[in-house]
Design a protein around this motif. Structure first.
Motif, short mmCIF file in Angstrom:
data_model
loop_
_atom_site.label_atom_id
_atom_site.label_comp_id
_atom_site.label_asym_id
_atom_site.label_seq_id
_atom_site.Cartn_x
_atom_site.Cartn_y
_atom_site.Cartn_z
N LYS A 652 44.53 52.31 43.46
CA LYS A 652 45.07 51.73 42.24
C LYS A 652 43.96 51.17 41.34
O LYS A 652 42.96 50.65 41.83
N LEU A 653 44.19 51.28 40.03
CA LEU A 653 43.30 50.69 39.02
C LEU A 653 44.08 49.65 38.23
O LEU A 653 45.15 49.95 37.68
N PHE A 654 43.58 48.43 38.17
CA PHE A 654 44.21 47.34 37.43
C PHE A 654 43.31 46.89 36.28
O PHE A 654 42.08 46.88 36.41
N ARG A 655 43.95 46.48 35.19
CA ARG A 655 43.24 45.75 34.13
C ARG A 655 43.57 44.27 34.29
O ARG A 655 44.72 43.90 34.56
N VAL A 656 42.57 43.42 34.12
CA VAL A 656 42.75 41.98 34.29
C VAL A 656 43.23 41.39 32.97
O VAL A 656 42.45 41.23 32.03
N THR A 657 44.52 41.08 32.89
CA THR A 657 45.07 40.50 31.66
C THR A 657 44.97 38.99 31.65
O THR A 657 45.02 38.36 30.59
N ALA A 658 44.80 38.38 32.83
CA ALA A 658 44.76 36.91 32.91
C ALA A 658 43.55 36.33 32.19
O ALA A 658 43.58 35.17 31.77
N CYS A 659 42.51 37.15 32.02
CA CYS A 659 41.27 36.63 31.43
C CYS A 659 41.08 37.10 29.99
O CYS A 659 39.99 36.97 29.43
N ASP A 660 42.10 37.68 29.38
CA ASP A 660 41.99 38.13 27.99
C ASP A 660 41.79 36.92 27.07
O ASP A 660 42.38 35.86 27.28
#
Length: 660
Positions: A652-660
């Motif tokens: 799986k590949l995730f983008r980190v939205t918590a640090c936007d």
């Protein structure tokens, strides 16, 4: 990509390996075509030293500084040859070549049979040109090539900056990585393809030609021995294929491939070779320059060269002392030479204690009994390979031959040194003695097994030549007794056609024992759903990263599960580039707590340090089994602060939205 499509790139690779060194060979005034075998050794030396020096001149790594260094050194040699005492003796071209038609035919056929055999073995082992070795060390090697391309720095003094966190870099042999990066720059090949092409070219040419040169330096213009050396270079299961299977040990593989040619140069240096008419410049330059390349390819290679060269030193001194005495000269010169010999041996002993990995890295244990180890040496089946009976018979015949002749007896001693070390490392009791003798090679049986063919090929070739000569003598004897034999046709058949047939049969009969080593390597180069490093699902996701991850972003990865290969394969920066990485405090925090980014205020500042905006989650299956943690990078699908971008199976590949 097909193997046929990479043939032009293989030709470029051969040019890269041979042209710089050939320029130096010509500048030294060497006309004998046998010395083309030394060219790649000199090339590796140029590449390795140039890579270390270019950062000090503010120059990025490329073919240009290698070309400048090659031309500059060639100019120095040309200028030095103008000094009367260093001048190469002038010899007519035909005399310099020293090549009969029979020699040309048999050497060419022998090289072709050996090189093609090795090429076919490795083609079968690699499977497809783009396949990678699914082994532990390949994480470092492929990422190191990408690191060189990204930084423009291929220095062996700084390449560990890739894995050393905030600590200063230390020496790591990077000659192989420098060559691979040059091949990619020149050809544009994908990184995995360039790796396989480079290794294939080194195995088929550098190793095979080096074996032939070593035999040439011992047996002179014996066409049978030289041709047989080319064929037998493909007949040993412990090299070249072993180090392309186990490990994977690419730098060590390059270093061992260079050893036969380097040993021939040492033979020339000490005047124990058959080669004659050497000027001092060529005679005393080849061995040091070759040894330099062997050392930077891998330090244990130069220690292997030193161990195998000790018998040459002893033979040279013995011959010198005998000549001095027979000539009635004062003993003082002999005593002085003996003192020089002792100094050289003392230097080797000191190097032996210091040119070695840390004791903590030399943890391999014995794997068999002494009887089994000796049996593997006698049957050429080191590390549980199938016995190579024909090759073994020829090696034993070669041992008998050289032991009868003082000029070549050193080869048997060189073989005995490596054989003794192999018995010690694979079957000796773990302890101080074993560490002292074999710690240079990490106490690793595989690395010492790979050294057995260095002298083994030469001995087998000499044994084959002895067999051919004996067969010819027998046929001649029968011909003289048989009235119906056409003595007019006998020479052509006996001295050319017959030996060619012998070489062909030798090549065919030595092939079956190689099937098992090839199949072993095939298992490590195949990409499947269960591949230990990067599975087919994980590879598919890596190949799609450029669609989701911008070039400037960094991906958090667990290197033990194969995620770090995204750096080498997809050209995307990763938080780790090897399993044995020293992490910064920020990266350690991400490894442990990244999935808590939405709730832990310390996580996002740590992510911003290196612009970490994505996570590759390849599960928990590691290349060597076990569990090295990295819980912070194990992201459940519904984790707050993470967006699932792509998925193949469990990868799986995730983008980190918590640090936007």
């Amino acid at each position: 990509m097909s193997w046929f499509s990479v043939i032009p790139m293989a030709a470029v690779c051969l040019a890269l390996l041979f042209l710089p060194g050939t320029l130096l060979i010509l500048a030294l005034g060497l006309r004998n075509p046998a010395f083309i075998a030394v060219a790649p050794l000199l090339t590796v030396s140029i590449v390795a030293v140039t890579a270390i020096l270019t950062p000090y001149f503010g120059v990025d790594w490329s073919v240009l500084p290698v070309a400048v260094a090659s031309l500059s050194l060639a100019a120095v040699f040309l200028a030095a040859r103008r000094i009367p005492k260093l001048r190469q003796p002038h010899r007519p071209w035909r005399t310099a070549i020293g090549t009969s038609r029979r020699m040309l035919v048999l050497a060419t056929v022998g090289f072709a049979l050996g090189a093609v055999s090795i090429g076919l073995q490795l083609r079968a082992a690699f499977g497809r040109p783009e396949n990678i070795s699914q082994t532990f060390d390949n994480v470092f090697h492929l990422n190191a090539i990408r690191y060189v391309l990204e930084t423009g720095n291929a220095s062996s003094m700084t390449i560990t900056g890739m894995t050393n966190g905030d600590n200063p870099p230390y020496f790591y042999p990077a000659a192989w990585h420098g060559l691979a990066s040059l091949l990619i720059q020149v050809t544009g090949l994908p990184l995995p393809v360039a790796v396989n092409v480079l290794n294939l070219c080194v195995a088929t040419t550098v190793w095979t030609l080096g074996c032939m040169l070593l035999v040439r330096s011992i047996m002179g213009s014996n066409a049978y021995a030289i041709g047989a050396a080319g064929v037998l270079a493909a007949g040993f299961g412990s090299f070249p294929i072993l180090l392309l299977d186990f490990g994977v040990l690419y730098p060590n593989f390059l270093s061992v491939s260079m050893l036969p040619g380097a040993l021939a140069c040492v033979n020339v240096f000490f005047g124990t070779s058959i080669f004659a008419h050497f000027g001092p410049l060529a005679r005393y330059s080849l061995a040091p320059l070759s040894a330099l390349g062997v050392a930077v390819a891998h330090p244990n290679g130069v220690m292997s060269l030193a161990a195998m060269s000790v018998p040459i030193l002893l033979a040279a001194f013995t011959t010198f002392a005998i000549r001095q005495r027979r000539a009635g000269r004062p003993a003082g010169v002999t005593v002085l030479a003996g003192a020089g010999l002792l100094i050289i041996l003392a230097i080797i002993a000191v190097l032996w204690m210091y040119v070695r990995p840390p004791a903590a890295a030399a943890t391999w244990l014995p794997v068999q009994t002494p009887g089994q180890a000796v049996g593997e040496i006698l049957t050429n089946s080191a590390m549980q390979r199938p016995p190579a009976w024909l090759v073994s018979v020829l090696v034993i015949a070669g041992l008998i031959y050289v032991l009868k002749r003082p000029s070549s007896a050193w080869l048997s001693a060189s073989f005995a040194v490596i054989a003794g070390l192999f018995v010690m490392v694979s079957a000796g009791p773990a302890g101080t003695l074993r560490d002292t003798l074999t710690g240079v090679w990490y106490n690793d049986s595989y690395r010492l097994a790979a050294l057995l063919p260095v002298a083994g090929v030469a001995l087998g070739a000499i044994g084959a030549a002895w067999a051919i000569q004996a067969l010819q003598n027998r046929i001649t004897s029968i011909s003289q007794q048989t009235a119906f034999t056409s003595t007019l046709r006998a020479p052509a058949a006996m001295y050319t056609v017959g030996p060619l047939a012998f070489l062909a049969v030798l090549g065919i009969l030595q092939a079956p024992p190689m099937l098992t080593p090839v199949r072993s390597a095939q298992a490590n180069y195949s990409t499947s759903p269960d591949s230990p490093l990067v599975s087919s699902d994980e590879m598919a996701l890596i190949e799609e990263l450029n669609q989701y991850v911008p070039p400037e972003a960094t991906i958090a990865v667990n290197p033990w599960t194969g995620g770090a290969m995204a750096f080498a394969m997809a050209d995307r920066n990763t938080t780790s580039k090897h399993t044995l990485t020293t992490y910064t405090k920020a990266t350690e925090l991400l490894n442990d707590k990244f999935r808590e980014a939405a709730s832990d205020p310390a996580v996002c500042p740590a992510a911003r340090v290196n612009n970490v905006r994505y996570v590759l989650d390849f599960g928990t299956r590691e290349v060597h089994g076990g569990n090295h943690g990295f819980q912070g990078l194990q992201i459940p699908d519904a984790t707050p602060g993470f967006e699932l971008l792509a998925r193949h199976g469990e990868a799986k590949l995730f983008r980190v939205t918590a640090c936007d």
